[in-house]
Every structure is written in C-alpha cells, then in structure tokens.
Write an enzyme that holds these catalytic residues in place. Structure first.
Site, PDB file in Angstrom:
ATOM      1  N   HIS B 187       0.875  -1.173   0.000  1.00  0.00           N
ATOM      2  CA  HIS B 187       0.000   0.000   0.000  1.00  0.00           C
ATOM      3  C   HIS B 187       0.907   1.215   0.000  1.00  0.00           C
ATOM      4  CE1 HIS B 187      -3.748   2.231   0.987  1.00  0.00           C
ATOM      5  NE2 HIS B 187      -2.859   3.101   1.401  1.00  0.00           N
ATOM      6  N   CYS B 188       0.828   1.992  -1.060  1.00  0.00           N
ATOM      7  CA  CYS B 188       1.741   3.111  -1.200  1.00  0.00           C
ATOM      8  C   CYS B 188       1.078   4.408  -0.734  1.00  0.00           C
ATOM      9  CB  CYS B 188       2.180   3.236  -2.658  1.00  0.00           C
ATOM     10  SG  CYS B 188       3.444   4.484  -2.917  1.00  0.00           S
TER      11      CYS B 188
END
Lengths: 144, 462
Positions: B187-188
């Site tokens: 998850h950026c």
C-alpha cells in the site's frame, strides 16, 4: 412441459432454489483463471458428467485465451504504455472482448442445456472470478 | 382516499408483504443504486464510481505538489537560460517526462488495484460447510489454511475472515483499504492507493519516469549553474541570479536516492516476477535449497517475466463499481440504512458508517473481551459461538463479562423489533428464487451470521 414453456427469467421468479453448487478455482497452473473440472455430486441426478466437463473445459480455454501472453497482448501493452495508457479510454482490451464471448457462451449453455434441466449457471465475473455458481432449482415436475 | 397514507400496491412488488418495505421499494426504485455506493471496503469513489481512491489519500497531494512545483520552477527559471545557451529540446523533453509522470501517477492512484469482491453469503456458507468437518456449530479458533500445489510446489492459501473466502495465491488483505487485493504488492501512501495486479504497471512506469525526470532536472540545473559560473561569475553570484535552482537541486538530490533505489528494487521484482509482499516475507527465498523452493509463478526467463508483468493483458475490474444493484437488493438497502443489517444479502454488506461507529464506540467503552470480538474482525465469527459459553467460567472477567453481556443484551433487546422486521422484509424481498428451501432455521441463521460484518457478531443468536 415446465422447461419448454418458461424462459430463464420466469424460472428464476417462480422456482425456488433448492441448493447452490460452487465450482472453485483450480490453481495448479498458477494464478491463471481456471476452474476445477471435478463433477460435483449434487449434479449427478441432473446432468451428464460429460456435458458438465465440456462446459467447464470450454470456459477454461476461453479464460486461458483471455490471459494468453502472446504477441497480441504484448503489442497492446506496449502501445498502451507509449500512449500513456490513454488508449484504454477508447479501445476495448483483448480481455474484455473475450469476457463478452464468455458471457455469450454461458447464456447459450444456459438456454440450451442447463435451463431445461432446472439449473442455472452464473457468469464467474459476477462473483469476482472466484467460483462458477450453479443454482439448482426445485424439481417441480416431481411434485405435479 | 386522500387521508390514506398507503400507496397503490405495485404488482411487481407483490412478493413483498410488509407495507413499509413496499414504501421503501417505491422510493428506491426511482433511484437505482450503483454498486460503488454500497461497497464494503474503505474506499472513496468519485465521478459516479469511475475513480477509486483509498480512504486515506495519504500524501498523494504532497507528491503531486512536489512534482508540479519542482517542474514549474524548472520551466520558469532554468529553461529560458538553457534554451538560449543549449537547445530547445530541453523543455520539450521536460514537458514529455512531466506529462508521463503525472499521467502514470494519476492512473496508479485512481485505478482499482485488483480488489476482490467479498464472498456472497451463499459462497461463505458453502466454504464454511466444507471446512467444518466436525459437524458442530462451534467455530474453530485457529486461522484456516488450505494447501494446494502450484507448479509442483506447495502453497498455503489463507482464509480471509473479512472477505469470507480463501484468498487466491498472491492475494493479500490490505488493512488500510479493508479489501483483498490480487497480486498485492504494497500500500503506497505516496500514491494514496494499494499497488496490485491492475495498477502495478502504472506504478512501475511512474517510478521509472520519475527517476528519469528527477535525474533530468538535476542534470539540467547543475548544467545551468555551471554555465553561469563559466561565464565569469562566482558560484554565489550564480545562485543569487537563479535562487530557484537551489530549491530544485535540493529536492532532486534527496528524491533521486530514494526513487532510484525504489526503481532498482522494483526492476529486480519485475524480472523475477515477485511482489514486494513476497520479497519481504521471504516466501520463495532459497533457504531450503534451490530445488525445494523457488518462485512457482516465475517464467524462468527475465524477459518473459518483464513482459508478463508489464505488458501482459489488462485484467478487468472485478468489483463492477458502476453496475446497478438489482432492484430486489435495493430494497434491503433502503431498510438497512436506518437499521442494522442482520440478514443475508446477495453480495455486499450495507452497513452505514454511523451504525458501525455507534457499535464500535460501545465495544471500546466496555472492556474488550471475547464476548464482543468486534475489535479483532479476523477472529470474530470464531469467537462468537465459543464466547457464549465462556463468560460463566472465567472468574476475573465475569464482572466485565456480565456488564458487557448486559450491554450487549440491552442493545440486543432494542434491536430485535427492527431485526425481526428487517429479517422478514429481506427474506420476502430478496428474490424468492434464492430463498433456500432446504436448510432448517438454525442453519440459515448461522450462515447469515457468518456472512455478517464482525461488528454485529456480538448479538446472540435468538
């Protein structure tokens, strides 16, 4: 009598679902979308094993075609990259074209083979490509 | 009959008996509900479902801002000098790179990363039946796994308690977005979204193009300052003439290290067909020997791996955000917007945030105990049946347990009038074709409970 006079819609509204069978995914070849061809026991009284396996095998082949890594998919991918992925706004991807084929095939199978036997296949895309859902309807002909 | 409140009975809604559900049906049929409006994960949707973002957009505005500001300063202050002294292609290349970076970034952020829709209650019940070989109604506490063979290698599939299904290989549940994502990478926060199967190529092109952009700007700015110094001025004078260059150099210098490092790392991942998740966990590390474990998904050729990951066919979005809910499912959603959803629905949970918040507040107010397992969604369905037997036995927690039980009971007491009505409504209003004819009431209730959001797991089965 029941199968000849009623359409799929009518059947859904009038018949009650006795059970649902879920054909799970087969991951032996990786993450490619394939379904298990094992014949579920609940369908033994309703349909031929051959016919069922034929349906699932055709679906598996269609999905394999959609996800095939061939020159066509590479060209599509490179073209998309070069146009900064804006090409997807106007063009339908190969995968989507095959999905339409699959939907048509399922509709055809339902009309010809499954509905007359009181079964209904649900397109796996409506279940997130996790399962093929087969609804088994109550056999009204036995009660009449 | 002007004083009569009832509306004319719609022949289409004849299967729905209670009058209240009919009123809801009338109101809801006028406005078809799109599936994104009832999506259970923590995502935000814009443009009527065309654009999807994680609930917390993280630092996406900052990322965009940094890129736009740096490029703006570059075009405004450095380009005129460089065009004059070098070539006109510098701003042209700059614009192309900038355009590519921004488009890749927006596509990464706004594309569905490969979210798997949650299992329908029927599917969940079917899986539960297959797992529960003991035949008792109690749920086994340990997490469930299933072992399968992929390319002659044993891979464990885990059961996702939130999505109620066995996760396909390479799928992971993102706790920030509350979704299972296929080929989950990470998850950026910079991009404000998960990076998964469908947007990995956009993410990769974003970081590659950003590395080129930062290196390009860094190089041009250094050239600019150097040229100014060569024209006879000292470094300080040159900087005074073009202060924006210093800002750009500083930003680029610090970003280059991280961006280039990240690009290198992801290039390695692409070449070996791995995800960040797998690399961090060491799922396929050759600790047991190369023959035993190896990546079963790799095509054993760098070029094929790269092509497969980056240029492979684009899979479709599985969540069908813009599709309409079938009208028979829109009816339960109308009644459930005010009421807690106890009953089975065909595909999504129609909880509203307010109901969730109220119940979460209640749970956190009382001591966290197994009786109210809403805090740990992953074990909630398991803890439910077991916990109903626990409180009398554990002495220290019994006062807390009793007070909780009391709280829960009082809540349960207030809900039943609504629950019975909504249960009846949806049982009638869900298309009769899907009414399960064979299972006895306890089984159907158990299966309904297993299909719920964990927040409602504490309501004891009636």
């Amino acid at each position: 009598m029941f199968s000849q006079t009623h359409s799929l819609q009518d059947m859904r509204q009038q018949a009650a679902v006795a059970a649902k069978v879920f054909i799970q995914r087969d991951y032996t070849n990786g993450t490619v979308c394939q379904f298990q061809t094992k014949f579920p026991s609940e369908l033994e009284t309703r349909i031929d094993k051959q016919q069922f396996e034929e349906t699932v095998r055709t679906l598996n082949n269609l999905y394999a075609e959609a996800e095939k890594l061939g020159s066509q998919s590479y060209i599509e991918g490179c073209l998309a990259c070069l146009t900064a992925y804006t090409i997807f706004l106007c063009m339908e991807t190969h995968y989507e074209k095959v999905l339409k084929k699959i939907a048509k095939y399922i509709q055809e199978q339902n009309d010809k083979i499954y509905a007359p036997r009181g079964l209904l296949l649900t397109d796996p895309i409506e279940r997130g490509l996790r399962v093929i859902e087969i609804a088994i309807f109550e056999d009204r002909s036995l009660t009449r | 009959m002007k004083n009569c409140e009832y509306q004319q009975i719609d022949p289409r809604a004849l299967s729905v008996s209670p009058a209240s559900a009919q009123n809801h049906a009338e109101k809801k049929e006028q406005r078809p509900v799109r599936k994104w409006e009832v999506f259970p994960g923590k995502n935000r949707f814009f443009c009527d479902g065309r654009i999807i973002l994680a609930r917390q957009s993280g630092v996406l505005p900052m990322t965009l801002g940094l890129i736009v500001v740096t490029c703006g300063l570059f075009f405004a202050f450095d380009c005129p000098f460089l065009v004059e002294h070098l070539t006109v292609f510098i701003p042209v290349i700059g614009v192309m790179l900038f355009g590519f970076v921004v488009v890749s970034l927006l596509r990464t952020s706004f594309t569905d990363p490969g979210i798997l829709p949650r299992a329908t209650p029927d599917e969940a019940a079917d899986i539960e039946k297959q797992i529960d070989t003991s035949g008792s109604s109690t749920y086994r506490p340990p997490p469930r796994t299933k072992e399968i063979l992929i390319n002659q290698q044993v891979v464990k599939l885990k059961y996702c308690f939130t999505c109620k299904m066995f996760r396909p290989p390479r799928t992971s549940h993102c706790s920030l977005c509350d979704n299972c994502v296929e080929r989950f990478d990470h998850h950026c926060p910079w991009v404000g979204n998960c990076v998964g199967k469908r947007n990995y190529r956009f993410f990769y092109s974003f970081i590659i193009s950003l590395s080129f952009l930062t290196s390009f700007i860094f190089g041009c700015v250094v050239t600019h300052i150097t040229l100014r110094c060569q024209a006879g001025k000292s470094l300080v004078q040159a900087i005074q003439q073009s202060p924006a260059s210093v800002v750009e150099v500083v930003i680029c210098f610090f970003s280059i290290w991280s961006i280039l490092g990240l690009s290198g790392f992801h290039t390695y991942l692409v070449a070996s067909n791995l995800t960040t998740n797998e690399d961090i966990k060491g799922s396929w590390s050759s600790k047991r020997g190369a023959e035993d474990s190896g990546n079963p998904y790799s095509h054993n050729s760098i070029i094929t791996n790269c092509c497969a990951t980056l240029c492979g066919p684009m899979p479709p979005s599985l969540i069908d955000r813009r599709g309409f809910l079938p009208s028979d499912q829109a009816i339960p959603s109308a009644s459930e917007i005010e009421l807690p959803p106890f009953v089975a629905k065909n595909d999504t949970h129609m909880c509203t945030q307010s109901t969730k918040d109220v119940l979460e507040m209640m749970v956190h107010a009382s001591d966290f105990n197994s009786l109210c397992p809403a805090g740990t969604p992953k074990t909630a369905p398991l803890g439910l049946e077991a916990s109903s037997a626990e409180p009398p036995s554990t002495e220290p927690s019994s006062p807390a347990g009793c007070s909780q039980h009391h709280t829960c009971q009082s809540v349960a007491a207030s809900w039943p009038p609504f629950s019975k009505r909504s249960k009846r409504d949806s049982l009638h209003s869900i298309n009769p074709a899907f009414r399960l004819a064979s299972p006895s009431p306890p089984l159907s209730r158990t299966s309904m409970i297993s299909g719920h959001e964990p927040e409602f797991g504490f309501i004891p089965p009636l």
